[in-house]
Design a protein around this motif. Sequence first.
Motif, PDB file in Angstrom:
ATOM      1  N   LEU A   1      -9.108   6.268  -0.220  1.00 43.47           N
ATOM      2  CA  LEU A   1      -9.375   4.885  -0.572  1.00 43.47           C
ATOM      3  C   LEU A   1      -9.879   4.381   0.907  1.00 43.47           C
ATOM      4  O   LEU A   1      -9.099   4.350   1.701  1.00 43.47           O
ATOM      5  CB  LEU A   1      -7.962   4.259  -1.030  1.00 43.47           C
ATOM      6  CG  LEU A   1      -8.258   2.792  -1.769  1.00 43.47           C
ATOM      7  CD1 LEU A   1      -9.254   2.632  -2.840  1.00 43.47           C
ATOM      8  CD2 LEU A   1      -6.771   2.232  -2.011  1.00 43.47           C
TER       9      LEU A   1
ATOM     10  N   LYS B   1      -2.271  -1.194  -3.818  1.00 45.55           N
ATOM     11  CA  LYS B   1      -3.204  -0.203  -3.633  1.00 45.55           C
ATOM     12  C   LYS B   1      -2.531   1.110  -3.251  1.00 45.55           C
ATOM     13  O   LYS B   1      -1.440   1.273  -2.633  1.00 45.55           O
ATOM     14  CB  LYS B   1      -4.145  -0.392  -2.378  1.00 45.55           C
ATOM     15  CG  LYS B   1      -5.111  -1.740  -2.396  1.00 45.55           C
ATOM     16  CD  LYS B   1      -6.045  -1.725  -1.255  1.00 45.55           C
ATOM     17  CE  LYS B   1      -6.894  -3.090  -1.270  1.00 45.55           C
ATOM     18  NZ  LYS B   1      -6.505  -4.141  -1.660  1.00 45.55           N
ATOM     19  N   GLY B   2      -3.026   2.414  -3.655  1.00 38.76           N
ATOM     20  CA  GLY B   2      -2.416   3.483  -3.469  1.00 38.76           C
ATOM     21  C   GLY B   2      -3.350   4.715  -3.709  1.00 38.76           C
ATOM     22  O   GLY B   2      -4.356   4.542  -4.227  1.00 38.76           O
ATOM     23  N   VAL B   3      -2.963   5.767  -2.984  1.00 36.67           N
ATOM     24  CA  VAL B   3      -3.529   7.057  -3.029  1.00 36.67           C
ATOM     25  C   VAL B   3      -2.718   8.030  -3.479  1.00 36.67           C
ATOM     26  O   VAL B   3      -1.660   8.080  -3.437  1.00 36.67           O
ATOM     27  CB  VAL B   3      -4.044   7.456  -1.898  1.00 36.67           C
ATOM     28  CG1 VAL B   3      -5.367   6.551  -1.381  1.00 36.67           C
ATOM     29  CG2 VAL B   3      -3.307   7.625  -0.725  1.00 36.67           C
ATOM     30  N   TYR B   4      -3.217   9.163  -4.300  1.00 32.64           N
ATOM     31  CA  TYR B   4      -2.383  10.188  -4.946  1.00 32.64           C
ATOM     32  C   TYR B   4      -1.992  11.146  -3.593  1.00 32.64           C
ATOM     33  O   TYR B   4      -2.721  11.288  -2.764  1.00 32.64           O
ATOM     34  CB  TYR B   4      -2.788  11.043  -5.959  1.00 32.64           C
ATOM     35  CG  TYR B   4      -3.975  11.907  -6.199  1.00 32.64           C
ATOM     36  CD1 TYR B   4      -3.743  12.986  -5.216  1.00 32.64           C
ATOM     37  CD2 TYR B   4      -5.391  11.323  -6.373  1.00 32.64           C
ATOM     38  CE1 TYR B   4      -4.930  13.974  -5.249  1.00 32.64           C
ATOM     39  CE2 TYR B   4      -6.514  12.209  -6.032  1.00 32.64           C
ATOM     40  CZ  TYR B   4      -6.194  13.509  -5.565  1.00 32.64           C
ATOM     41  OH  TYR B   4      -7.402  14.350  -5.544  1.00 32.64           O
TER      42      TYR B   4
ATOM     43  N   TRP C   1       0.882  -1.297  -0.070  1.00 31.11           N
ATOM     44  CA  TRP C   1      -0.152   0.096   0.136  1.00 31.11           C
ATOM     45  C   TRP C   1       0.841   1.224  -0.012  1.00 31.11           C
ATOM     46  O   TRP C   1       1.965   1.308   0.631  1.00 31.11           O
ATOM     47  CB  TRP C   1      -0.931  -0.104   1.221  1.00 31.11           C
ATOM     48  CG  TRP C   1      -1.670  -1.157   1.337  1.00 31.11           C
ATOM     49  CD1 TRP C   1      -1.877  -2.007   0.582  1.00 31.11           C
ATOM     50  CD2 TRP C   1      -2.446  -1.424   2.567  1.00 31.11           C
ATOM     51  NE1 TRP C   1      -2.955  -2.985   1.090  1.00 31.11           N
ATOM     52  CE2 TRP C   1      -3.418  -2.644   2.318  1.00 31.11           C
ATOM     53  CE3 TRP C   1      -2.777  -0.889   3.781  1.00 31.11           C
ATOM     54  CZ2 TRP C   1      -4.197  -3.490   3.287  1.00 31.11           C
ATOM     55  CZ3 TRP C   1      -3.563  -1.469   4.690  1.00 31.11           C
ATOM     56  CH2 TRP C   1      -4.270  -2.541   4.172  1.00 31.11           C
TER      57      TRP C   1
ATOM     58  N   ARG D   1      -3.080  10.832 -10.751  1.00 31.42           N
ATOM     59  CA  ARG D   1      -4.290  11.143 -10.324  1.00 31.42           C
ATOM     60  C   ARG D   1      -5.506  10.481 -11.032  1.00 31.42           C
ATOM     61  O   ARG D   1      -6.726  10.192 -10.836  1.00 31.42           O
ATOM     62  CB  ARG D   1      -4.657  12.567 -10.086  1.00 31.42           C
ATOM     63  CG  ARG D   1      -3.776  13.131  -8.944  1.00 31.42           C
ATOM     64  CD  ARG D   1      -3.829  14.728  -9.242  1.00 31.42           C
ATOM     65  NE  ARG D   1      -2.911  15.331  -8.072  1.00 31.42           N
ATOM     66  CZ  ARG D   1      -3.285  16.345  -7.105  1.00 31.42           C
ATOM     67  NH1 ARG D   1      -4.311  16.499  -7.076  1.00 31.42           N
ATOM     68  NH2 ARG D   1      -2.238  16.540  -6.270  1.00 31.42           N
TER      69      ARG D   1
ATOM     70  N   ALA E   1       4.883   3.640  -8.818  1.00 34.55           N
ATOM     71  CA  ALA E   1       3.411   2.888  -8.876  1.00 34.55           C
ATOM     72  C   ALA E   1       3.556   1.640  -9.832  1.00 34.55           C
ATOM     73  O   ALA E   1       3.192   0.583  -9.224  1.00 34.55           O
ATOM     74  CB  ALA E   1       2.199   3.785  -9.058  1.00 34.55           C
TER      75      ALA E   1
ATOM     76  N   TYR F   1      -5.209   6.683  -9.493  1.00 34.03           N
ATOM     77  CA  TYR F   1      -5.066   6.413  -7.820  1.00 34.03           C
ATOM     78  C   TYR F   1      -5.978   7.377  -7.330  1.00 34.03           C
ATOM     79  O   TYR F   1      -6.036   8.692  -7.780  1.00 34.03           O
ATOM     80  CB  TYR F   1      -3.659   6.372  -7.278  1.00 34.03           C
ATOM     81  CG  TYR F   1      -3.154   5.191  -7.811  1.00 34.03           C
ATOM     82  CD1 TYR F   1      -3.128   4.164  -7.285  1.00 34.03           C
ATOM     83  CD2 TYR F   1      -2.096   5.410  -8.937  1.00 34.03           C
ATOM     84  CE1 TYR F   1      -2.589   2.989  -7.842  1.00 34.03           C
ATOM     85  CE2 TYR F   1      -1.428   4.399  -9.229  1.00 34.03           C
ATOM     86  CZ  TYR F   1      -1.451   3.084  -8.564  1.00 34.03           C
ATOM     87  OH  TYR F   1      -0.931   2.190  -9.377  1.00 34.03           O
TER      88      TYR F   1
END
Length: 164
Positions: A69, A50-53, A29, A62, A40, A65
């Motif tokens: 999340l 899994k990831g978020v910006y 993550w 963007r 990524a 991700y």
Amino acid sequence: MIRIGLISDTHSYLDDAVFEHFKNCDEIWHAGDFGSIDVAEALAAFKPFKGVYGNIDGKEIRSVYPEHLKFKCEEVNVWMTHIGGYPGKYDPKIRGEILLEKPDLFICGHSHILKVMFDENISCLHLNPGAAGKYGWHKVRTLLRFHISGQKILNMEAIELAKR
């Protein structure tokens, strides 16, 4: 049981040691500030990902991700975002929502400060893996590794990669 490798704030730098430290993980993550889609893609090619910006991430990241999340891992409700603050000082943009939703596990990055804290007010474990990249004011690059089994978060390990 799921073994998780948690990383953040790579800022376009991915140390080869990350792959060694996360080789026995089931998932990786990333809590934002990839810096480059290459980071990524390398992690996603290695393990389920899994990831978020983060705030430095551009349109390319963007578009893949999300900013937030929210998902379930085993029986643990997880919320991951880049800018989130920490217990007692949550970011004003999410403070109301986090107090209402009360996730079991709240993960963020951004500060470059490794933190593992329990928020007794909402019965939530807060994690920030610090920064794994070379950009920023932190002195040591860090990661977290842990297990989730049912409702339990176990075997938390803070890993120091090297000096920035």
